[in-house]
Every structure is written in C-alpha cells, then in structure tokens.
Write a protein that holds these residues in place. Structure first.
Motif, short mmCIF file in Angstrom:
data_model
loop_
_atom_site.label_atom_id
_atom_site.label_comp_id
_atom_site.label_asym_id
_atom_site.label_seq_id
_atom_site.Cartn_x
_atom_site.Cartn_y
_atom_site.Cartn_z
N GLY A 1 0.78 -1.24 0.00
CA GLY A 1 0.00 0.00 0.00
C GLY A 1 0.81 1.28 0.00
N PHE A 2 2.12 1.18 -0.30
CA PHE A 2 2.94 2.39 -0.23
C PHE A 2 3.63 2.70 -1.55
N GLY A 3 3.10 2.19 -2.65
CA GLY A 3 3.74 2.42 -3.95
C GLY A 3 3.37 3.77 -4.54
N PRO A 4 4.09 4.16 -5.60
CA PRO A 4 3.71 5.40 -6.30
C PRO A 4 2.40 5.15 -7.04
N PHE A 5 1.53 6.14 -7.10
CA PHE A 5 0.26 5.89 -7.78
C PHE A 5 -0.03 6.92 -8.86
N HIS A 6 0.96 7.75 -9.18
CA HIS A 6 0.72 8.67 -10.29
C HIS A 6 1.08 7.98 -11.60
N ALA A 7 0.51 8.47 -12.70
CA ALA A 7 0.69 7.81 -13.99
C ALA A 7 2.14 7.89 -14.44
N ARG A 8 2.85 8.93 -14.02
CA ARG A 8 4.23 9.11 -14.44
C ARG A 8 5.17 8.34 -13.52
N SER A 9 4.89 7.06 -13.31
CA SER A 9 5.76 6.24 -12.46
C SER A 9 5.83 4.82 -12.98
N ARG A 10 6.92 4.17 -12.66
CA ARG A 10 7.09 2.76 -12.96
C ARG A 10 7.72 2.11 -11.73
N VAL A 11 7.43 0.84 -11.53
CA VAL A 11 8.02 0.10 -10.40
C VAL A 11 8.85 -1.04 -10.96
N VAL A 12 10.05 -1.21 -10.43
CA VAL A 12 10.91 -2.32 -10.84
C VAL A 12 11.15 -3.20 -9.62
N GLU A 13 10.93 -4.49 -9.80
CA GLU A 13 11.08 -5.43 -8.68
C GLU A 13 11.37 -6.82 -9.23
N VAL A 14 11.89 -7.68 -8.38
CA VAL A 14 12.22 -9.05 -8.74
C VAL A 14 11.15 -9.96 -8.13
N ASP A 15 10.69 -10.91 -8.91
CA ASP A 15 9.66 -11.81 -8.43
C ASP A 15 10.29 -12.91 -7.57
N LEU A 16 10.08 -12.85 -6.28
CA LEU A 16 10.64 -13.86 -5.35
C LEU A 16 9.57 -14.26 -4.34
N PRO A 17 9.51 -15.53 -3.98
CA PRO A 17 8.47 -15.96 -3.03
C PRO A 17 8.64 -15.37 -1.63
N CYS A 18 9.82 -14.90 -1.31
CA CYS A 18 10.04 -14.36 0.05
C CYS A 18 9.57 -12.91 0.19
N ARG A 19 9.20 -12.28 -0.93
CA ARG A 19 8.76 -10.87 -0.88
C ARG A 19 7.24 -10.80 -0.63
N PRO A 20 6.77 -9.86 0.19
CA PRO A 20 7.55 -8.99 1.06
C PRO A 20 7.92 -9.74 2.34
N CYS A 21 9.02 -9.34 2.96
CA CYS A 21 9.39 -10.02 4.21
C CYS A 21 9.16 -9.13 5.41
N GLY A 22 8.48 -8.01 5.21
CA GLY A 22 8.14 -7.15 6.35
C GLY A 22 7.42 -5.92 5.85
N LEU A 23 6.71 -5.29 6.75
CA LEU A 23 5.94 -4.10 6.36
C LEU A 23 6.87 -2.96 5.98
N HIS A 24 7.94 -2.79 6.74
CA HIS A 24 8.87 -1.69 6.49
C HIS A 24 10.12 -2.16 5.76
N GLY A 25 10.42 -3.44 5.82
CA GLY A 25 11.73 -3.90 5.39
C GLY A 25 12.60 -3.90 6.64
N GLY A 26 13.45 -4.91 6.77
CA GLY A 26 14.24 -5.01 8.00
C GLY A 26 15.64 -4.45 7.81
N LYS A 27 16.43 -4.66 8.83
CA LYS A 27 17.82 -4.17 8.76
C LYS A 27 18.69 -5.11 7.95
N THR A 28 18.37 -6.40 7.99
CA THR A 28 19.15 -7.38 7.23
C THR A 28 18.18 -8.38 6.58
N CYS A 29 18.68 -9.04 5.55
CA CYS A 29 17.85 -10.05 4.88
C CYS A 29 17.74 -11.28 5.78
N PRO A 30 16.53 -11.71 6.15
CA PRO A 30 16.40 -12.88 7.03
C PRO A 30 16.91 -14.17 6.38
#
Ligand code: SF4
Length: 340
Positions: free
Chosen positions: A284-313
């Motif tokens: 629920g925290f992504g960009p939502f204007h039309a002039r945006s793109r999101v780049v991400e890798v498809d992994l089963p472990c994502r997301p691993c936290g609401l904020h993201g942690g200090k280190t990869c579990p």
C-alpha cells in the motif's frame, strides 16, 4: 461538527506525506474549522506549506519529549474532533487525553477502545485510501479530488536548490536525473553500484545527475557520486528537507528506493522509477501517479516485512541483488517515452 480538528500522525516522513489527502478532505468537509496536524519535528517541514492546515504541531518523541507535553500541545487546540491515522499506543493515549469529543481511529489500532468511531483498515488498499477511509467515521464522503498528495515549498527552497546546481555547473537547460539511494531500512536499499550504473548511463547521454538524500545518506551518496564521475552532484544533506519538493520539480526523472522521496515525487508529479526490494507495492505504499514505474524481482520471500528489515532474514538479499540496472534503465526509457 468540528470547529477544531487535530490529526495525529507521528510516524515516518513518508507516512506523513501519505496523510496529506486526509488534510485536504477534512478541509473540504469542514471549510471553516481550524485544522492542525501533530507530527514529528523531522516531518513538520514537509507539511508547513499545506494550504489545508492552519497549524503544524510537533511532538519530539524520539528526542524524549514527554507524552504529557504532547497532550498539552493537543489540548491547547481545544479539539472537537481528533483523527488518528497513526495506530500506536501513544497516539491512542494522546487521543483519549486530548479532550476531543469525537475520536476517530482504526479498528486495528492499539488501545482501539479510546476511539469512539472506529474504522476498519483494509490491507488491500493503498495507504492513501486507508487514511481517507477514516472519513467513514464522519459525515464526510471521500471524493476523487482528495486523492492527491501535497508537499509544498517556498521561493527560499527553490533558490537553495538552484544554488547547489549552479555551484556544480549545472545549466538551467540541463536535464537532471535524481537518484535517491538511501532509506531508513537497509533491505529497502538497492545496491549503490546499481544506482551508479544508472547514473553513468544517463551521464553518457549528456544528463547531469543529482544524488539526493538526508545527512544520514552522505556515505552512500558519496559512493554513488564518485562512481558516476563529474556529471554527478553529491547533494545529500546539501539542502533542508523542505527543499526536497523543490528538487523534485527540477528533475526530469527520479530513480528512488521505496522511501520518503518517492512520495514527495508523487506529490510533485515527477516522473519516477521506484525500486522495490523487501517491500512490495501490495503493502500500500507504492507510487500511484501515472508518471511512475516500479521495478522489482519476483521472489516468493517478498515482502518479508511491512517496512523492510535491517538485514535479509535469508541472508542472500536477492530481492535487491538480482535487480539489474538494465531492468531499471528499461523502465526509465519506457517512462520517458510516455512523458510529454
Ligand atoms: S527475505 Fe527476500 S524480500 Fe526479504 S530481504 Fe531477503 S531477499 Fe529481500
């Protein structure tokens, strides 16, 4: 209802930016009310120019300010209505002690019983819509026009940005790429060499590159700037936070992690490529204007936290390690082709 309204949002900078549509909606529904927002001192500059607020109040909880002091700040507004998008225990205690007759909060907030109007919080929605849903606790229906973020600045901040660029030899006609390689959370940071590769690519096309961030981002900003070379300007900590919106207006394109600058870019409608690692737009925290793109890798472990942690579990940090500069550059090209 509501001659005096206080909105309590003492979370992170980005959360405050994502609350600005709620300020707008409250103003639309309560045109003559005095509306105040209680935020941290760090976040206050981001909403100082918000035309829908009469007062910006601060609560320096990290600096050790007592809850009693924050209660006094809120009570001085003599609020009739208190709205709290922030779900913490402290915010709930503030709400009950505020003296406000009507207290609106989320049904999953800590100490939710203090809110006499409780609103369900949908995990499916964007944070902006979740915040606007709080209007459901009032006689104020959300309107499509509310759904826009607002971060303003003054001529002073515009001049501060212009001065940094002028000193670095950036001409007004130069196209400027902004890079935001920082984040409070380590697992939300794409690798510095990725940002550097994107910067090098644009520098080779004749662009200038501004590496932006807070004073805490100076080390990563220095690394990225040095790797890009003379086309890059190390601007982390060079201007106050309030100038971030002025920076966004100067950029032809921004590449950013999932962090506060991303939301400021959304507010300013800056063309933006957002890099997501441990978090996903589904939170629920992504960009939502039309002039945006999101780049991400498809992994089963994502997301691993609401904020993201200090280190990869899982220790491999593939969500960012596997994210290639080529993928980000392809998103940049796709976006630039669509921007007039
Ligand atoms: S567990 Fe997966 S999503 Fe989380 S930090 Fe590691 S690689 Fe990224």
């Amino acid at each position: 209802m509501g001659d005096s309204i206080v909105v309590v949002q003492t979370a992170f900078l980005g959360d405050v930016v994502l609350t600005t549509p709620l300020f707008r909606a409250l103003r639309r529904c309560h045109s003559t009310a005095r509306i105040a927002a209680l935020v941290t001192p760090e976040a206050a500059p981001l909403i100082e120019e918000d035309p829908h607020l009469d007062h910006v109040l601060t609560y320096d909880k990290k600096g050790g300010e007592s809850l009693r002091s924050a209660v006094a700040t809120v009570r001085a507004q003599r609020p009739d209505l208190l709205v709290s998008p922030h779900r913490s225990q402290r915010s709930a205690l503030l709400a009950i002690a505020s003296g406000a007759r009507t207290r609106v909060g989320f049904a999953d907030a800590r100490f939710r019983w203090v809110y006499n109007r409780r609103v369900p919080r949908s995990l499916e929605q964007h944070e902006v819509d979740r915040n606007l849903a709080l209007l459901g606790g009032l006689d104020c229906a959300p309107d499509a026009s509310d759904r826009w973020l607002h971060v303003g600045y003054t001529e002073r901040e515009a001049q501060a940005v212009a001065a940094v660029l002028r000193e670095a030899g950036v001409a007004e006609s130069d196209r400027v790429l902004g890079l935001c390689p920082g984040s409070v959370w380590a697992t939300k940071r794409w690798l510095p060499r990725g940002f550097a590769a994107v910067g090098q690519h644009f520098a080779a096309r004749g662009w200038r590159v501004a590496v932006l961030g807070s004073p805490g981002d100076r080390e990563v900003s220095r690394q990225v700037t040095e790797a890009i070379g003379p086309a890059a300007v190390d601007a982390a900590g060079a201007t106050p936070l309030k100038a971030l919106a002025a920076w966004m207006d100067r950029l032809a394109l921004l590449v950013s992690n999932d962090s506060a600058p991303l939301h400021v870019a959304t507010a300013r409608d800056t063309p933006t490529v957002a890099v997501f690692g441990a978090t996903t737009t589904g939170l629920g925290f992504g960009p939502f204007h039309a002039r945006s793109r999101v780049v991400e890798v498809d992994l089963p472990c994502r997301p691993c936290g609401l904020h993201g942690g200090k280190t990869c579990p899982l220790s491999h940090f593939r969500c960012m390690g596997d994210l290639s500069p080529e993928a980000v550059l392809a998103a940049c090209d796709d976006l630039l082709e669509s921007v007039p």
